[in-house]
Design an enzyme around this catalytic site. Structure first.
Site, PDB file in Angstrom:
ATOM      1  N   MET A   1       0.840  -1.192   0.000  1.00  0.00           N
ATOM      2  CA  MET A   1       0.000   0.000   0.000  1.00  0.00           C
ATOM      3  C   MET A   1       0.879   1.246   0.000  1.00  0.00           C
ATOM      4  SD  MET A   1      -2.686  -1.138   2.975  1.00  0.00           S
ATOM      5  CE  MET A   1      -1.468  -2.078   3.894  1.00  0.00           C
TER       6      MET A   1
ATOM      7  N   GLY B   1       1.522   4.103   4.568  1.00  0.00           N
ATOM      8  CA  GLY B   1       2.383   3.299   3.704  1.00  0.00           C
ATOM      9  C   GLY B   1       2.830   2.002   4.351  1.00  0.00           C
ATOM     10  N   SER B   2       2.475   0.863   3.782  1.00  0.00           N
ATOM     11  CA  SER B   2       2.727  -0.403   4.452  1.00  0.00           C
ATOM     12  C   SER B   2       2.407  -1.564   3.519  1.00  0.00           C
ATOM     13  CB  SER B   2       1.854  -0.483   5.717  1.00  0.00           C
ATOM     14  OG  SER B   2       0.537  -0.084   5.398  1.00  0.00           O
ATOM     15  N   ARG B   3       2.302  -2.796   4.078  1.00  0.00           N
ATOM     16  CA  ARG B   3       1.928  -3.950   3.279  1.00  0.00           C
ATOM     17  C   ARG B   3       1.203  -4.968   4.153  1.00  0.00           C
ATOM     18  NH1 ARG B   3       7.302  -6.665   1.108  1.00  0.00           N
ATOM     19  NH2 ARG B   3       6.184  -8.605   0.745  1.00  0.00           N
TER      20      ARG B   3
END
Length: 223
Positions: free
Chosen positions: A95, A183-185
């Site tokens: 993301m 912001g990440s996953r």
């Protein structure tokens, strides 16, 4: 009949304090100088879009594994799922700051375990982020007997992972269960034999995109 993924406002509740704060600052600066307020109003728009949280409807299919997040596929590979101690197919969704950041359950089932791990804040698009970044792992057992692990992974600027479920909770596919800021996953670990329906580079949407289909029969727990 399909359920909406989460009965909630269009703007995620996690963003209300941030949005209220930046809008208030924008108004105050506007009173002083309309020109000087422009950057603050632009930041307000950014915060508004970051915390948007649209309701989604899951497609039919008892064996479907739904995307837990909006973003882009950065990994489809066979790995070791250390959280459930088994071999697995891993599908990772990255993301960026322009994606919706609420996280949805990839499957229907009961929460078996929740484990938080402190770590680094590398770029979440990198492979090493899965094992070295701050993360929160949720292990789910489906009614068919499949084990599915969903791991929220912090990114370069993500400093807060939020998870609202606990062991014993029952989740339906597409249910909102957490949020990651900025912001990440999310990594999803699936049983061997699962059939991926996405490829690296594909753009996906939480709940409405099918990442994979689970095997018709569960794997041997001893494997």
């Amino acid at each position: 009949m399909n359920k909406p993924s989460y009965p909630h406002p269009v703007i995620a509740r996690e963003g209300w304090p941030f949005l209220a704060g930046i809008v208030l600052v924008s108004i105050v600066v506007s009173v002083w100088s309309g020109l000087a307020s422009i950057p603050f109003w632009l930041l307000s728009v950014f915060v508004l879009q970051f915390f948007r949280d649209p309701a989604r409807v899951a497609p039919d299919g008892d064996l479907n594994v739904l995307s837990p997040a909006d973003g882009r596929i950065v990994a489809v590979e066979e790995v070791r799922d250390t959280y459930a101690n088994r071999d697995a197919l891993k599908i990772s969704v990255f993301m960026n700051v322009f994606n919706v950041h609420s996280n949805r359950s990839p499957v229907h089932g009961s929460v078996q375990a929740i484990n938080y791990f402190a770590g680094q804040f590398f770029n979440a698009a990198l492979d090493k982020a899965s094992l070295e970044n701050e993360r929160n792992a949720m292990v789910i057992l489906t009614p068919q007997g499949h084990t599915v692990t969903a791991v929220q992974v912090a990114g370069l600027v993500a400093k807060r992972i939020l998870c609202y479920v606990k062991p014993g909770d029952q989740l339906y596919a597409g249910q909102r269960y957490g949020f990651i800021r900025f912001g990440s996953r999310v990594d999803v670990y699936l049983p061997p034999g699962s059939r991926p329906r996405v490829a690296i580079g594909d753009k996906v949407q939480a709940t409405s995109t099918v990442l994979a289909e689970l095997p018709d029969t569960p794997a041997d727990p001893s494997e």
